[in-house]
Design an enzyme around this catalytic site. Structure first.
Site, PDB file in Angstrom:
ATOM      1  N   LYS A 146     -11.012  -2.148   6.553  1.00 21.89           N
ATOM      2  CA  LYS A 146      -9.826  -1.717   7.282  1.00 21.89           C
ATOM      3  C   LYS A 146     -10.285  -1.222   8.648  1.00 21.89           C
ATOM      4  O   LYS A 146     -11.234  -0.430   8.735  1.00 21.89           O
ATOM      5  CB  LYS A 146      -9.144  -0.586   6.508  1.00 21.89           C
ATOM      6  CG  LYS A 146      -7.995   0.097   7.242  1.00 21.89           C
ATOM      7  CD  LYS A 146      -7.436   1.223   6.376  1.00 21.89           C
ATOM      8  CE  LYS A 146      -6.288   1.944   7.063  1.00 21.89           C
ATOM      9  NZ  LYS A 146      -5.662   2.952   6.184  1.00 21.89           N
ATOM     10  N   GLU A 166       0.844  -1.201   0.000  1.00 19.32           N
ATOM     11  CA  GLU A 166       0.000   0.000   0.000  1.00 19.32           C
ATOM     12  C   GLU A 166       0.875   1.245   0.000  1.00 19.32           C
ATOM     13  O   GLU A 166       1.638   1.470   0.946  1.00 19.32           O
ATOM     14  CB  GLU A 166      -0.918  -0.002   1.226  1.00 19.32           C
ATOM     15  CG  GLU A 166      -1.785   1.245   1.330  1.00 19.32           C
ATOM     16  CD  GLU A 166      -2.560   1.328   2.635  1.00 19.32           C
ATOM     17  OE1 GLU A 166      -2.903   2.461   3.037  1.00 19.32           O
ATOM     18  OE2 GLU A 166      -2.814   0.273   3.262  1.00 19.32           O
ATOM     19  N   ARG A 213      -0.019  10.436   0.325  1.00 21.57           N
ATOM     20  CA  ARG A 213       0.310  11.519   1.247  1.00 21.57           C
ATOM     21  C   ARG A 213       1.459  12.377   0.752  1.00 21.57           C
ATOM     22  O   ARG A 213       1.884  13.313   1.447  1.00 21.57           O
ATOM     23  CB  ARG A 213       0.663  10.944   2.628  1.00 21.57           C
ATOM     24  CG  ARG A 213      -0.447  10.124   3.243  1.00 21.57           C
ATOM     25  CD  ARG A 213      -0.090   9.644   4.624  1.00 21.57           C
ATOM     26  NE  ARG A 213      -0.960   8.574   5.082  1.00 21.57           N
ATOM     27  CZ  ARG A 213      -0.877   7.989   6.264  1.00 21.57           C
ATOM     28  NH1 ARG A 213       0.060   8.370   7.117  1.00 21.57           N
ATOM     29  NH2 ARG A 213      -1.702   7.020   6.597  1.00 21.57           N
TER      30      ARG A 213
END
Length: 212
Positions: A133, A45, A49
């Site tokens: 998640k 993943e 950001r």
């Protein structure tokens, strides 16, 4: 949804730990991903950001054999579309919104949406989501909290992420409703900066050995 659920599970079940990466320099993306894959961690993943994130996803998707490049910190439909175009094989969000659910519904790329409460889990179950998640895991109640959801919310699987380390990962992995965990400890910032790919491969192999 069942088809996408199976697609997502086939990726998450490859390993006990999904590396959660913040890639600052796209030049590090490919060697970093190769080091993780060499240690057994194929689903990766890359969080949205940094300005380098999309290019990093594209590079890993195109150049790293055996890797499944995913996009994390997806907050809106524009993020979702950009991540899909970059070659993401799965998409992860810290929470969920109605526009994000609609974007995911129109895509073949599976979404791993974030939830932290029973109500959020129930809402996502109503939308057909069976794999979620759990975020932020440690701050939201940890492994004990997640295990307490196993009976009342039977049939829902989680990938807890947030504050998890090698030491406490087994607590989560022992839960009946956990398929894998997300962790950033397998790619420490200082190791990435120094190009210690062999060290990252060792950490990846250590994490892979946590297999349920």
């Amino acid at each position: 949804m069942p088809g996408k659920t199976e697609k997502l599970l086939s990726i998450l079940k490859l390993q006990p730990v999904v590396p959660v990466l913040i890639v600052e320099d796209v030049r590090s993306a490919v060697p970093l991903a190769r080091a993780l894959v060499a240690g057994g961690l194929r689903a990766i993943e890359i969080t949205m950001r940094t300005p380098a994130a999309l290019e990093a996803i594209r590079a890993v998707a195109d150049e790293v054999e055996g890797a499944y490049a995913g996009a994390g910190t997806i907050l809106n439909p524009a993020h979702f579309e950009a991540a899909e175009k970059a070659g993401s094989t799965f998409i992860v969000s810290p929470g969920v919104t109605r526009p994000l659910i609609e974007a995911a519904r129109q895509s073949e790329v599976p979404l791993l949406p974030g939830a932290a409460t029973a109500s959020e889990v129930m809402t996502l179950r109503d939308e057909g989501y069976e794999v979620l998640k759990f975020f932020p895991a440690e701050q939201a109640g940890g492994a004990a909290y997640l295990k307490s959801l196993a009976s009342p919310l039977a049939g829902t699987l989680f990938c807890p992420t947030g504050g998890i380390s090698l030491k406490i990962a087994p607590d989560y992995l022992s839960a009946p409703n956990v398929v894998c965990v997300g962790g950033s400890w397998v790619a420490p910032k200082e190791m990435v900066a120094s190009g210690d790919w062999a060290g990252i491969t060792r950490l990846a192999a250590e994490a892979f050995a946590l297999r349920k």
